[in-house]
Motif scaffolding. Structure first.
Motif, PDB file in Angstrom:
ATOM      1  N   PHE A 193       0.844  -1.191   0.000  1.00 50.84           N
ATOM      2  CA  PHE A 193       0.000   0.000   0.000  1.00 50.84           C
ATOM      3  C   PHE A 193       0.884   1.246   0.000  1.00 50.84           C
ATOM      4  O   PHE A 193       1.944   1.272   0.615  1.00 50.84           O
ATOM      5  N   HIS A 194       0.430   2.290  -0.670  1.00 49.23           N
ATOM      6  CA  HIS A 194       1.190   3.536  -0.793  1.00 49.23           C
ATOM      7  C   HIS A 194       0.731   4.547   0.253  1.00 49.23           C
ATOM      8  O   HIS A 194      -0.474   4.791   0.388  1.00 49.23           O
ATOM      9  N   ILE A 195       1.672   5.119   0.963  1.00 44.89           N
ATOM     10  CA  ILE A 195       1.346   6.111   1.989  1.00 44.89           C
ATOM     11  C   ILE A 195       0.915   7.405   1.306  1.00 44.89           C
ATOM     12  O   ILE A 195       1.633   7.953   0.472  1.00 44.89           O
ATOM     13  N   ALA A 196      -0.272   7.887   1.677  1.00 43.46           N
ATOM     14  CA  ALA A 196      -0.795   9.145   1.150  1.00 43.46           C
ATOM     15  C   ALA A 196      -0.480  10.297   2.096  1.00 43.46           C
ATOM     16  O   ALA A 196      -0.229  11.416   1.647  1.00 43.46           O
ATOM     17  N   ALA A 197      -0.501  10.034   3.399  1.00 46.07           N
ATOM     18  CA  ALA A 197      -0.228  11.080   4.388  1.00 46.07           C
ATOM     19  C   ALA A 197       0.161  10.435   5.714  1.00 46.07           C
ATOM     20  O   ALA A 197      -0.324   9.358   6.051  1.00 46.07           O
ATOM     21  N   GLU A 198       1.045  11.120   6.438  1.00 50.56           N
ATOM     22  CA  GLU A 198       1.437  10.684   7.779  1.00 50.56           C
ATOM     23  C   GLU A 198       1.284  11.849   8.734  1.00 50.56           C
ATOM     24  O   GLU A 198       1.453  13.002   8.354  1.00 50.56           O
ATOM     25  N   SER A 199       1.007  11.533   9.971  1.00 50.67           N
ATOM     26  CA  SER A 199       0.892  12.563  10.985  1.00 50.67           C
ATOM     27  C   SER A 199       2.221  13.287  11.152  1.00 50.67           C
ATOM     28  O   SER A 199       3.272  12.659  11.189  1.00 50.67           O
ATOM     29  N   PRO A 200       2.162  14.620  11.268  1.00 50.93           N
ATOM     30  CA  PRO A 200       3.394  15.354  11.536  1.00 50.93           C
ATOM     31  C   PRO A 200       3.824  15.241  12.993  1.00 50.93           C
ATOM     32  O   PRO A 200       4.949  15.572  13.339  1.00 50.93           O
ATOM     33  N   GLY A 201       2.926  14.746  13.835  1.00 51.45           N
ATOM     34  CA  GLY A 201       3.220  14.638  15.262  1.00 51.45           C
ATOM     35  C   GLY A 201       3.465  13.208  15.693  1.00 51.45           C
ATOM     36  O   GLY A 201       3.265  12.261  14.934  1.00 51.45           O
ATOM     37  N   SER A 202       3.875  13.070  16.928  1.00 53.13           N
ATOM     38  CA  SER A 202       4.155  11.749  17.477  1.00 53.13           C
ATOM     39  C   SER A 202       2.902  11.142  18.099  1.00 53.13           C
ATOM     40  O   SER A 202       2.192  11.813  18.853  1.00 53.13           O
ATOM     41  N   PRO A 203       2.650   9.857  17.840  1.00 49.24           N
ATOM     42  CA  PRO A 203       1.502   9.215  18.479  1.00 49.24           C
ATOM     43  C   PRO A 203       1.677   9.095  19.994  1.00 49.24           C
ATOM     44  O   PRO A 203       0.724   8.796  20.707  1.00 49.24           O
ATOM     45  N   ASP A 204       2.886   9.347  20.497  1.00 50.25           N
ATOM     46  CA  ASP A 204       3.114   9.327  21.940  1.00 50.25           C
ATOM     47  C   ASP A 204       2.609  10.602  22.616  1.00 50.25           C
ATOM     48  O   ASP A 204       2.469  10.644  23.837  1.00 50.25           O
ATOM     49  N   ASP A 205       2.330  11.644  21.840  1.00 54.24           N
ATOM     50  CA  ASP A 205       1.829  12.910  22.364  1.00 54.24           C
ATOM     51  C   ASP A 205       0.310  12.810  22.503  1.00 54.24           C
ATOM     52  O   ASP A 205      -0.401  12.650  21.505  1.00 54.24           O
ATOM     53  N   PRO A 206      -0.225  12.904  23.730  1.00 52.35           N
ATOM     54  CA  PRO A 206      -1.679  12.768  23.931  1.00 52.35           C
ATOM     55  C   PRO A 206      -2.503  13.753  23.101  1.00 52.35           C
ATOM     56  O   PRO A 206      -3.594  13.415  22.663  1.00 52.35           O
ATOM     57  N   GLN A 207      -1.991  14.966  22.853  1.00 49.14           N
ATOM     58  CA  GLN A 207      -2.739  15.929  22.043  1.00 49.14           C
ATOM     59  C   GLN A 207      -2.791  15.499  20.582  1.00 49.14           C
ATOM     60  O   GLN A 207      -3.794  15.703  19.911  1.00 49.14           O
ATOM     61  N   VAL A 208      -1.725  14.904  20.094  1.00 47.05           N
ATOM     62  CA  VAL A 208      -1.696  14.413  18.716  1.00 47.05           C
ATOM     63  C   VAL A 208      -2.678  13.254  18.567  1.00 47.05           C
ATOM     64  O   VAL A 208      -3.404  13.158  17.573  1.00 47.05           O
ATOM     65  N   ARG A 209      -2.724  12.373  19.563  1.00 43.21           N
ATOM     66  CA  ARG A 209      -3.579  11.172  19.499  1.00 43.21           C
ATOM     67  C   ARG A 209      -5.066  11.490  19.449  1.00 43.21           C
ATOM     68  O   ARG A 209      -5.875  10.625  19.122  1.00 43.21           O
ATOM     69  N   THR A 210      -5.449  12.741  19.778  1.00 46.11           N
ATOM     70  CA  THR A 210      -6.864  13.113  19.752  1.00 46.11           C
ATOM     71  C   THR A 210      -7.169  14.154  18.686  1.00 46.11           C
ATOM     72  O   THR A 210      -8.286  14.662  18.628  1.00 46.11           O
ATOM     73  N   ASP A 211      -6.205  14.458  17.824  1.00 44.80           N
ATOM     74  CA  ASP A 211      -6.354  15.534  16.844  1.00 44.80           C
ATOM     75  C   ASP A 211      -6.526  14.982  15.428  1.00 44.80           C
ATOM     76  O   ASP A 211      -5.585  14.465  14.834  1.00 44.80           O
ATOM     77  N   PRO A 212      -7.738  15.110  14.860  1.00 45.92           N
ATOM     78  CA  PRO A 212      -7.953  14.597  13.501  1.00 45.92           C
ATOM     79  C   PRO A 212      -7.092  15.303  12.455  1.00 45.92           C
ATOM     80  O   PRO A 212      -6.736  14.711  11.443  1.00 45.92           O
ATOM     81  N   THR A 213      -6.726  16.578  12.692  1.00 45.17           N
ATOM     82  CA  THR A 213      -5.895  17.282  11.717  1.00 45.17           C
ATOM     83  C   THR A 213      -4.474  16.741  11.692  1.00 45.17           C
ATOM     84  O   THR A 213      -3.731  16.984  10.741  1.00 45.17           O
ATOM     85  N   GLN A 214      -4.096  16.003  12.743  1.00 50.26           N
ATOM     86  CA  GLN A 214      -2.782  15.358  12.779  1.00 50.26           C
ATOM     87  C   GLN A 214      -2.928  13.844  12.591  1.00 50.26           C
ATOM     88  O   GLN A 214      -2.056  13.069  12.971  1.00 50.26           O
ATOM     89  N   LEU A 215      -4.071  13.443  12.030  1.00 49.84           N
ATOM     90  CA  LEU A 215      -4.355  12.032  11.739  1.00 49.84           C
ATOM     91  C   LEU A 215      -4.248  11.157  12.982  1.00 49.84           C
ATOM     92  O   LEU A 215      -3.926   9.983  12.894  1.00 49.84           O
ATOM     93  N   TYR A 216      -4.504  11.750  14.149  1.00 56.15           N
ATOM     94  CA  TYR A 216      -4.461  11.026  15.422  1.00 56.15           C
ATOM     95  C   TYR A 216      -3.100  10.368  15.660  1.00 56.15           C
ATOM     96  O   TYR A 216      -2.984   9.377  16.364  1.00 56.15           O
ATOM     97  N   GLY A 217      -2.067  10.909  15.019  1.00 53.10           N
ATOM     98  CA  GLY A 217      -0.731  10.326  15.156  1.00 53.10           C
ATOM     99  C   GLY A 217      -0.489   9.177  14.208  1.00 53.10           C
ATOM    100  O   GLY A 217       0.528   8.493  14.291  1.00 53.10           O
ATOM    101  N   GLY A 218      -1.395   8.946  13.296  1.00 56.76           N
ATOM    102  CA  GLY A 218      -1.330   7.766  12.433  1.00 56.76           C
ATOM    103  C   GLY A 218      -0.856   8.027  11.020  1.00 56.76           C
ATOM    104  O   GLY A 218      -0.146   8.996  10.740  1.00 56.76           O
ATOM    105  N   VAL A 219      -1.273   7.134  10.153  1.00 55.53           N
ATOM    106  CA  VAL A 219      -0.874   7.159   8.756  1.00 55.53           C
ATOM    107  C   VAL A 219      -2.094   6.812   7.901  1.00 55.53           C
ATOM    108  O   VAL A 219      -2.990   6.093   8.357  1.00 55.53           O
ATOM    109  N   VAL A 220      -2.125   7.345   6.665  1.00 56.56           N
ATOM    110  CA  VAL A 220      -3.207   7.051   5.730  1.00 56.56           C
ATOM    111  C   VAL A 220      -2.587   6.536   4.438  1.00 56.56           C
ATOM    112  O   VAL A 220      -1.637   7.125   3.916  1.00 56.56           O
TER     113      VAL A 220
END
Length: 143
Positions: A32-59
């Protein structure tokens, strides 16, 4: 007429325990080809709850749709297809030859998988396997 007229699935996102492991599986094993990755760390609680940062994930972009991974599950958690929620996720492939190639690739990667099953009554063949969190996946090809 239905209450809401839909015309397909836009995206699916799976909750995973280890983003790097799951990203490698979907990227390196399934291609699968990566379309977007979170700019933040999934270890950051604020990143994990932020849809604009893909919740710390990858698409990923695949099969004409978006497929995301969200790294918020506890490291010891495991998927259970017999609980409420997802049973399995099936991706379309073009041919039974694609299933055969994937079966070989999974074997070479040491990933357990089922046999290719021809479901003549439905006009398809399937290949079943699981991702690193035990989420049941399937590839489906027309006969």
């Amino acid at each position: 007429m239905t209450l809401v007229e839909t015309y397909g699935i836009h995206h699916v996102r799976l909750t995973v325990t280890d983003l790097d492991r799951s990203k490698a599986f979907y990227r390196d094993v399934l291609g699968f080809h990566i379309a977007a990755e979170s700019p933040g760390s999934p270890d950051d609680p604020q990143v994990r709850t932020d849809p604009t940062q893909l919740y710390g994930g990858v698409v990923f972009q695949t099969n004409g749709m978006l497929f995301g991974l969200r790294p918020v599950a506890a490291p010891t958690d495991r998927f259970d297809s017999e609980r409420v929620g997802l049973d399995h996720l099936s991706f379309k492939v073009s041919s039974v030859d694609d299933l055969t190639r994937t079966e070989t690739r999974l074997s070479e990667a040491g990933i357990e998988h089922g046999e290719i099953i021809r479901l003549e009554a439905f006009g398809i063949a399937i290949l079943s396997f699981s991702d690193p969190d035990g989420i049941h996946l399937e590839l489906t090809a027309p006969l």
